[in-house]
Write a protein that holds these residues in place. Structure first.
Motif, PDB file in Angstrom:
ATOM      1  N   LYS A   3       0.820  -1.209   0.000  1.00 15.62           N
ATOM      2  CA  LYS A   3       0.000   0.000   0.000  1.00 15.62           C
ATOM      3  C   LYS A   3       0.855   1.260   0.000  1.00 15.62           C
ATOM      4  CE  LYS A   3      -0.529   0.483   4.982  1.00 15.62           C
ATOM      5  NZ  LYS A   3      -1.471   0.594   6.099  1.00 15.62           N
ATOM      6  N   ASN A   4       0.302   2.310  -0.616  1.00 21.18           N
ATOM      7  CA  ASN A   4       0.959   3.610  -0.729  1.00 21.18           C
ATOM      8  C   ASN A   4       2.122   3.593  -1.722  1.00 21.18           C
ATOM      9  OD1 ASN A   4       0.896   6.366   0.010  1.00 21.18           O
ATOM     10  ND2 ASN A   4       2.655   6.089   1.355  1.00 21.18           N
ATOM     11  N   SER A   5       2.186   2.570  -2.580  1.00 22.22           N
ATOM     12  CA  SER A   5       3.255   2.488  -3.582  1.00 22.22           C
ATOM     13  C   SER A   5       2.791   3.074  -4.912  1.00 22.22           C
ATOM     14  CB  SER A   5       3.663   1.024  -3.804  1.00 22.22           C
ATOM     15  OG  SER A   5       4.240   0.481  -2.642  1.00 22.22           O
ATOM     16  N   VAL A   6       3.699   3.820  -5.541  1.00 22.49           N
ATOM     17  CA  VAL A   6       3.479   4.346  -6.884  1.00 22.49           C
ATOM     18  C   VAL A   6       4.733   4.019  -7.695  1.00 22.49           C
ATOM     19  CG1 VAL A   6       3.038   6.375  -8.303  1.00 22.49           C
ATOM     20  CG2 VAL A   6       2.037   6.225  -6.012  1.00 22.49           C
ATOM     21  N   ILE A   7       4.561   3.367  -8.834  1.00 19.11           N
ATOM     22  CA  ILE A   7       5.700   2.979  -9.672  1.00 19.11           C
ATOM     23  C   ILE A   7       5.514   3.588 -11.056  1.00 19.11           C
ATOM     24  CG2 ILE A   7       7.009   1.066 -10.646  1.00 19.11           C
ATOM     25  CD1 ILE A   7       6.017  -0.672  -8.362  1.00 19.11           C
ATOM     26  N   ALA A   8       6.505   4.350 -11.504  1.00 22.76           N
ATOM     27  CA  ALA A   8       6.421   5.052 -12.780  1.00 22.76           C
ATOM     28  C   ALA A   8       6.549   4.091 -13.963  1.00 22.76           C
ATOM     29  CB  ALA A   8       7.518   6.122 -12.851  1.00 22.76           C
ATOM     30  N   ASP A   9       6.244   4.596 -15.151  1.00 20.07           N
ATOM     31  CA  ASP A   9       6.298   3.809 -16.387  1.00 20.07           C
ATOM     32  C   ASP A   9       7.701   3.234 -16.618  1.00 20.07           C
ATOM     33  OD1 ASP A   9       3.725   4.722 -16.748  1.00 20.07           O
ATOM     34  OD2 ASP A   9       4.218   6.102 -18.382  1.00 20.07           O
ATOM     35  N   GLY A  10       7.727   2.038 -17.173  1.00 23.91           N
ATOM     36  CA  GLY A  10       8.972   1.443 -17.647  1.00 23.91           C
ATOM     37  C   GLY A  10       9.894   0.894 -16.578  1.00 23.91           C
ATOM     38  N   CYS A  11       9.455   0.872 -15.343  1.00 21.66           N
ATOM     39  CA  CYS A  11      10.335   0.412 -14.262  1.00 21.66           C
ATOM     40  C   CYS A  11      10.399  -1.111 -14.198  1.00 21.66           C
ATOM     41  CB  CYS A  11       9.867   0.960 -12.923  1.00 21.66           C
ATOM     42  SG  CYS A  11      10.201   2.717 -12.699  1.00 21.66           S
ATOM     43  N   ILE A  12      11.515  -1.596 -13.700  1.00 19.83           N
ATOM     44  CA  ILE A  12      11.707  -3.016 -13.418  1.00 19.83           C
ATOM     45  C   ILE A  12      11.930  -3.164 -11.923  1.00 19.83           C
ATOM     46  CG2 ILE A  12      13.153  -5.049 -13.817  1.00 19.83           C
ATOM     47  CD1 ILE A  12      13.959  -3.765 -16.511  1.00 19.83           C
ATOM     48  N   VAL A  13      11.117  -3.990 -11.301  1.00 22.49           N
ATOM     49  CA  VAL A  13      11.257  -4.274  -9.874  1.00 22.49           C
ATOM     50  C   VAL A  13      11.952  -5.623  -9.755  1.00 22.49           C
ATOM     51  CG1 VAL A  13      10.044  -4.637  -7.699  1.00 22.49           C
ATOM     52  CG2 VAL A  13       9.178  -2.954  -9.345  1.00 22.49           C
ATOM     53  N   ALA A  14      13.163  -5.622  -9.233  1.00 24.55           N
ATOM     54  CA  ALA A  14      13.962  -6.838  -9.181  1.00 24.55           C
ATOM     55  C   ALA A  14      13.331  -7.883  -8.261  1.00 24.55           C
ATOM     56  CB  ALA A  14      15.374  -6.508  -8.689  1.00 24.55           C
ATOM     57  N   ALA A  15      13.735  -9.128  -8.458  1.00 30.15           N
ATOM     58  CA  ALA A  15      13.225 -10.233  -7.629  1.00 30.15           C
ATOM     59  C   ALA A  15      13.500  -9.960  -6.149  1.00 30.15           C
ATOM     60  CB  ALA A  15      13.884 -11.542  -8.047  1.00 30.15           C
ATOM     61  N   ASN A  16      12.532 -10.354  -5.318  1.00 36.32           N
ATOM     62  CA  ASN A  16      12.651 -10.238  -3.862  1.00 36.32           C
ATOM     63  C   ASN A  16      12.736  -8.797  -3.371  1.00 36.32           C
ATOM     64  OD1 ASN A  16      12.631 -13.048  -2.999  1.00 36.32           O
ATOM     65  ND2 ASN A  16      14.592 -13.205  -4.060  1.00 36.32           N
ATOM     66  N   THR A  17      12.211  -7.866  -4.162  1.00 36.26           N
ATOM     67  CA  THR A  17      12.187  -6.457  -3.764  1.00 36.26           C
ATOM     68  C   THR A  17      10.873  -6.132  -3.068  1.00 36.26           C
ATOM     69  OG1 THR A  17      13.663  -5.759  -5.543  1.00 36.26           O
ATOM     70  CG2 THR A  17      12.176  -4.088  -4.680  1.00 36.26           C
ATOM     71  N   THR A  18      10.924  -5.217  -2.097  1.00 31.85           N
ATOM     72  CA  THR A  18       9.731  -4.746  -1.405  1.00 31.85           C
ATOM     73  C   THR A  18       9.572  -3.252  -1.652  1.00 31.85           C
ATOM     74  OG1 THR A  18       9.925  -6.411   0.326  1.00 31.85           O
ATOM     75  CG2 THR A  18       8.565  -4.494   0.808  1.00 31.85           C
ATOM     76  N   VAL A  19       8.453  -2.869  -2.282  1.00 30.77           N
ATOM     77  CA  VAL A  19       8.170  -1.463  -2.584  1.00 30.77           C
ATOM     78  C   VAL A  19       7.062  -0.977  -1.663  1.00 30.77           C
ATOM     79  CG1 VAL A  19       7.500   0.201  -4.369  1.00 30.77           C
ATOM     80  CG2 VAL A  19       8.778  -1.854  -5.001  1.00 30.77           C
ATOM     81  N   THR A  20       7.331   0.132  -0.961  1.00 25.14           N
ATOM     82  CA  THR A  20       6.337   0.713  -0.046  1.00 25.14           C
ATOM     83  C   THR A  20       6.259   2.229  -0.211  1.00 25.14           C
ATOM     84  OG1 THR A  20       7.998   0.912   1.712  1.00 25.14           O
ATOM     85  CG2 THR A  20       6.667  -1.114   1.666  1.00 25.14           C
ATOM     86  N   ARG A  21       6.754   2.755  -1.327  1.00 23.59           N
ATOM     87  CA  ARG A  21       6.824   4.202  -1.498  1.00 23.59           C
ATOM     88  C   ARG A  21       6.642   4.559  -2.970  1.00 23.59           C
ATOM     89  NH1 ARG A  21      11.928   5.863  -3.379  1.00 23.59           N
ATOM     90  NH2 ARG A  21      13.423   4.158  -3.628  1.00 23.59           N
ATOM     91  N   SER A  22       6.782   5.832  -3.272  1.00 28.76           N
ATOM     92  CA  SER A  22       6.646   6.303  -4.646  1.00 28.76           C
ATOM     93  C   SER A  22       7.977   6.232  -5.384  1.00 28.76           C
ATOM     94  CB  SER A  22       6.135   7.744  -4.649  1.00 28.76           C
ATOM     95  OG  SER A  22       6.060   8.253  -5.965  1.00 28.76           O
ATOM     96  N   ILE A  23       7.958   5.602  -6.570  1.00 29.39           N
ATOM     97  CA  ILE A  23       9.107   5.574  -7.483  1.00 29.39           C
ATOM     98  C   ILE A  23       8.719   6.449  -8.663  1.00 29.39           C
ATOM     99  CG2 ILE A  23      10.696   4.137  -8.793  1.00 29.39           C
ATOM    100  CD1 ILE A  23      10.673   3.503  -5.802  1.00 29.39           C
ATOM    101  N   ALA A  24       9.133   7.726  -8.632  1.00 27.29           N
ATOM    102  CA  ALA A  24       8.664   8.700  -9.613  1.00 27.29           C
ATOM    103  C   ALA A  24       9.470   8.682 -10.911  1.00 27.29           C
ATOM    104  CB  ALA A  24       8.702  10.101  -9.005  1.00 27.29           C
ATOM    105  N   GLU A  25      10.698   8.198 -10.869  1.00 25.05           N
ATOM    106  CA  GLU A  25      11.557   8.216 -12.045  1.00 25.05           C
ATOM    107  C   GLU A  25      11.233   7.045 -12.967  1.00 25.05           C
ATOM    108  OE1 GLU A  25      16.353   8.420 -13.139  1.00 25.05           O
ATOM    109  OE2 GLU A  25      15.671   8.469 -11.057  1.00 25.05           O
ATOM    110  N   LYS A  26      11.091   7.304 -14.249  1.00 27.86           N
ATOM    111  CA  LYS A  26      10.758   6.276 -15.226  1.00 27.86           C
ATOM    112  C   LYS A  26      11.997   5.479 -15.640  1.00 27.86           C
ATOM    113  CE  LYS A  26       6.963   8.927 -17.299  1.00 27.86           C
ATOM    114  NZ  LYS A  26       6.425   9.502 -18.565  1.00 27.86           N
ATOM    115  N   ASP A  27      11.753   4.260 -16.140  1.00 27.26           N
ATOM    116  CA  ASP A  27      12.797   3.443 -16.785  1.00 27.26           C
ATOM    117  C   ASP A  27      13.998   3.188 -15.882  1.00 27.26           C
ATOM    118  OD1 ASP A  27      11.235   3.504 -19.161  1.00 27.26           O
ATOM    119  OD2 ASP A  27      12.136   5.415 -19.718  1.00 27.26           O
ATOM    120  N   VAL A  28      13.712   2.780 -14.652  1.00 27.54           N
ATOM    121  CA  VAL A  28      14.797   2.458 -13.721  1.00 27.54           C
ATOM    122  C   VAL A  28      14.585   1.048 -13.172  1.00 27.54           C
ATOM    123  CG1 VAL A  28      15.169   4.859 -13.068  1.00 27.54           C
ATOM    124  CG2 VAL A  28      13.610   3.435 -11.705  1.00 27.54           C
ATOM    125  N   ILE A  29      15.660   0.455 -12.687  1.00 27.56           N
ATOM    126  CA  ILE A  29      15.576  -0.805 -11.950  1.00 27.56           C
ATOM    127  C   ILE A  29      15.636  -0.472 -10.469  1.00 27.56           C
ATOM    128  CG2 ILE A  29      16.658  -3.031 -11.470  1.00 27.56           C
ATOM    129  CD1 ILE A  29      17.871  -2.973 -14.243  1.00 27.56           C
TER     130      ILE A  29
END
Length: 222
Positions: free
Chosen positions: A179-205
């Protein structure tokens, strides 16, 4: 016809009775009879008191419980389906073997979505997922903690909050988007990663727990 195609055909034929029931419960009759939603006969139906909104109506537009990663055995993996909220689908969707799709709030799902198998998607409040996204096996996306936590005054401190995933996002195996996660376009979330915040930058790992950017300017394709 080779063996693989024959097995696939048999599975789709076996899915017709349950699929017809699901469509009649979730869609207007004139849409339901076209069977835009096909569910494997192995899919466990938890509750179907919500509704599905389709941008277009085409047989087999949404397929649940068939495809998936090779290591997931169709004979033993059951998809689970609960639609008690509003599920909006904007194009072709494949939800793989063993995936648990629970919609109690508002879930907006873009076109060309793939959940490869044994995924968990739980929408209690609000969730949006863009077009051309892929969720690798055993990834979890949820906008709720599932259990309430209260402070000493009796006030709940962990209410549900939205999840927003952009277009062309790839979630790696066993990743968590909470909850409360935002992921921008083109992003790759690596295996075993935990996202709990906003990722505003596009096209990043992004990787790790907690997640952080490890590479930028990347592109990926299905």
């Amino acid at each position: 016809m080779n063996t693989d195609k024959l097995v696939k055909l048999i599975r789709y034929i076996a899915a017709i009775p349950k699929s017809l029931y699901v469509n009649l419960r979730l869609l207007p009759f004139d849409q339901a009879i076209k069977l835009p939603i096909i569910v494997s006969n192995r899919t466990k139906l938890i509750s179907l008191n919500g509704k599905v909104k389709l941008d277009k109506v085409k047989t087999g537009l949404v397929r649940i419980g068939f495809t998936g990663a090779d290591m997931i055995d169709y004979r033993y993996s059951r998809a689970m389906l609960q639609i008690d909220g509003e599920f909006t689908v904007k194009g072709k969707v494949k939800i793989g073997k063993g995936t648990r799709l629970i919609v109690a709030g508002d879930l907006d799902l873009g076109a060309n979505f793939i959940a490869t198998g044994d995924n968990t998607i739980i929408c209690e409040k609000q969730m949006s997922i863009g077009s051309d996204c892929m969720f690798a096996w055993e990834s979890v996306v949820m906008d709720t903690d599932q259990h309430a936590i209260f402070d000493q005054s009796g006030d709940q401190i962990n209410t549900e909050d939205r999840v927003a995933i952009g277009n062309n996002v790839w979630l790696g195996a066993r990743s968590f988007v909470l909850k409360n996660s935002v992921i921008a376009d083109g992003c790759i979330v690596a295996a075993n990663t935990t996202v709990t915040r906003s990722i505003a930058e596009k096209d990043v790992i992004i990787a790790g727990a907690p997640s952080k950017k490890i590479k930028e300017g990347v592109h990926w394709q299905h």
